[in-house]
Motif scaffolding. Structure first.
Motif, PDB file in Angstrom:
ATOM      1  N   SER A 177       1.067  -1.163  -0.041  1.00 35.53           N
ATOM      2  CA  SER A 177      -0.028  -0.285   0.132  1.00 35.53           C
ATOM      3  C   SER A 177       0.517   1.366   0.726  1.00 35.53           C
ATOM      4  CB  SER A 177      -1.174  -0.316   1.275  1.00 35.53           C
ATOM      5  OG  SER A 177       0.066  -0.611   2.167  1.00 35.53           O
ATOM      6  N   LEU A 178       1.652   1.034   0.708  1.00 36.35           N
ATOM      7  CA  LEU A 178       2.707   2.379   0.581  1.00 36.35           C
ATOM      8  C   LEU A 178       3.595   2.790  -0.646  1.00 36.35           C
ATOM      9  CD1 LEU A 178       4.557   1.912   4.198  1.00 36.35           C
ATOM     10  CD2 LEU A 178       2.800   3.840   3.987  1.00 36.35           C
ATOM     11  N   MET A 179       3.542   1.584  -1.462  1.00 40.07           N
ATOM     12  CA  MET A 179       4.405   2.033  -2.804  1.00 40.07           C
ATOM     13  C   MET A 179       3.561   2.285  -3.746  1.00 40.07           C
ATOM     14  SD  MET A 179       7.792   0.630  -2.254  1.00 40.07           S
ATOM     15  CE  MET A 179       7.792   0.517  -3.731  1.00 40.07           C
ATOM     16  N   GLU A 180       2.039   1.892  -3.537  1.00 40.04           N
ATOM     17  CA  GLU A 180       1.240   2.477  -4.316  1.00 40.04           C
ATOM     18  C   GLU A 180       0.649   4.171  -4.179  1.00 40.04           C
ATOM     19  OE1 GLU A 180      -1.926  -0.357  -3.789  1.00 40.04           O
ATOM     20  OE2 GLU A 180      -1.226  -1.857  -5.192  1.00 40.04           O
ATOM     21  N   GLU A 199       3.239   6.423  -5.629  1.00 36.76           N
ATOM     22  CA  GLU A 199       2.891   5.982  -7.209  1.00 36.76           C
ATOM     23  C   GLU A 199       1.953   7.346  -7.687  1.00 36.76           C
ATOM     24  OE1 GLU A 199       2.818   2.578 -11.349  1.00 36.76           O
ATOM     25  OE2 GLU A 199       2.501   1.977  -9.226  1.00 36.76           O
ATOM     26  N   LEU A 200       0.989   6.752  -6.651  1.00 33.92           N
ATOM     27  CA  LEU A 200      -0.043   7.873  -7.073  1.00 33.92           C
ATOM     28  C   LEU A 200      -0.329   9.074  -6.847  1.00 33.92           C
ATOM     29  CD1 LEU A 200      -3.397   5.597  -5.191  1.00 33.92           C
ATOM     30  CD2 LEU A 200      -2.633   6.251  -7.796  1.00 33.92           C
ATOM     31  N   ASP A 201       1.128   9.233  -5.778  1.00 36.58           N
ATOM     32  CA  ASP A 201       1.405  10.986  -5.572  1.00 36.58           C
ATOM     33  C   ASP A 201       2.498  11.514  -6.763  1.00 36.58           C
ATOM     34  OD1 ASP A 201       0.361  11.070  -3.340  1.00 36.58           O
ATOM     35  OD2 ASP A 201       1.675  10.190  -1.653  1.00 36.58           O
ATOM     36  N   GLN A 255      12.429   7.204  -6.759  1.00 36.90           N
ATOM     37  CA  GLN A 255      12.122   7.522  -5.371  1.00 36.90           C
ATOM     38  C   GLN A 255      11.264   6.403  -4.815  1.00 36.90           C
ATOM     39  OE1 GLN A 255       9.939  10.684  -7.752  1.00 36.90           O
ATOM     40  NE2 GLN A 255      11.781  12.696  -6.806  1.00 36.90           N
ATOM     41  N   ARG A 256      10.326   5.626  -5.266  1.00 35.41           N
ATOM     42  CA  ARG A 256       9.901   5.186  -4.735  1.00 35.41           C
ATOM     43  C   ARG A 256      10.478   4.161  -4.002  1.00 35.41           C
ATOM     44  NH1 ARG A 256       6.845   4.074  -9.280  1.00 35.41           N
ATOM     45  NH2 ARG A 256       7.462   2.348  -8.956  1.00 35.41           N
TER      46      ARG A 256
END
Length: 324
Positions: free
Chosen positions: A221-224, A227-229, A235-236
């Motif tokens: 969920s943090l990676m998603e 990515e949405l940001d 950077q991820r």
């Protein structure tokens, strides 16, 4: 059914079941007796380990510490009462010995170069296995980790054979391209770098396994959300994944650093510390002093390495521990 009848049946059932645990626990004598039995059983089960630890670990460590403060030589083993207490003189002699300084320098170069390379290579392999390599992933894991479980002596012998200046596979392949390969282990320019490369190759599997476990524990969920940001792949990784890998990175850095400060088998098997002491390590120096009968200097050198291990570990904890 009347309430009194139900209460009477409950009383009869409790009486039939015998004394309750709560009632027994209120008796201090019984509690002390049970606690005493448990304590004696625990000591009886731990006694074999404690005896082995005392005989083969604690007493040798204390005895070596005592020897580092005396003038113990091999001849004194038959007449231990002739040994004299000389305090820190052995440590002063160590730091006045140019050979010991050479050993410390080689050890420092080995650790400062091999440690970050091992961490970087292990992390890169873990990232590749976690996201890039899809097919035959289990085969790659086994391939990367196989050198770790292989005997270091066997690995060193194989590498020494591969690096033979005339018949070795490395120079044979270089000759195909018209390159005259050097005598890798007999040249002061290449002997220590070869051992660094071999150490990185052999130990990156351990780092890879631990880092891979850390990568797989990162919440998706943090990676998603990143990515949405609008965060890119780099950077991820740098802003989200890498900070969460700090505990795994600390573990691998500490354990690998401790092992590299004690590196011994590679120079012992491949070069004997040569050429011209270019691969002499601090532990190999201590081994040679012990072989020469200088038990006092060998013990002092071992405790210098012990202090270096503590210093490196403290430094790594300060640099890599979670600031929160």
């Amino acid at each position: 059914m009347p309430t009194s009848t139900i209460a009477g049946q409950g009383t009869q059932e409790r009486d039939a079941a015998g004394p309750q645990p709560a009632a027994r626990s209120r008796n201090p004598v019984l509690r002390r007796t049970a606690r005493g039995r448990q304590t004696r059983a625990a000591w009886a089960l731990a006694a074999p380990f404690l005896a082995l630890f005392l005989a083969f670990m604690l007493l040798p460590v204390l005895w070596s510490m005592l020897m580092s403060l005396t003038d113990t030589q091999s001849a004194d083993l038959r007449t231990p009462l002739n040994v004299s207490f000389i305090g820190l003189d052995n440590y002063v002699r160590l730091f006045e010995d140019p050979e010991f300084f050479t050993a410390l320098r080689n050890t420092a170069v080995f650790v400062l170069v091999a440690l970050p390379l091992t961490l970087a290579a292990g992390l890169a392999a873990a990232v590749a296995l976690n996201s890039g390599i899809r097919r035959f992933r289990a085969l790659f894991r086994v391939g990367f980790y196989l050198p770790v479980i292989t005997s270091i002596v066997a690995v060193a012998v194989v590498w020494k054979t591969l690096l033979e200046p005339r018949a070795g596979l490395v120079n044979t392949v270089l000759a195909w391209f018209g390159i005259d390969g050097p005598a890798w282990l007999a040249d002061t320019r290449f002997a220590l770098p070869v051992m660094i490369v071999m150490a990185v190759w052999r130990n990156l599997g351990t780092v890879m396994i631990i880092m891979l476990a850390g990568l797989q524990s990162v919440p998706q969920s943090l990676m998603e959300a990143a990515e949405l940001d609008g965060a890119g792949a780099w950077q991820r990784f740098w802003r989200v994944t890498f900070p969460l890998l700090r505990p795994a990175l600390l573990l691998t850095a500490v354990t690998t650093g401790i092992g590299y400060l004690q590196f011994f088998d590679e120079p012992f098997v491949m070069t004997g510390g040569g050429p011209l002491d270019s691969t002499l390590s601090a532990t190999l120096y201590a081994y040679k002093q012990f072989g020469n009968g200088n038990y006092d200097l060998a013990s002092a050198a071992g405790y210098v390495v012990f202090v270096l291990i503590i210093a490196l570990t403290v430094l790594q904890f300060r640099m890599l521990r979670d600031k929160d």
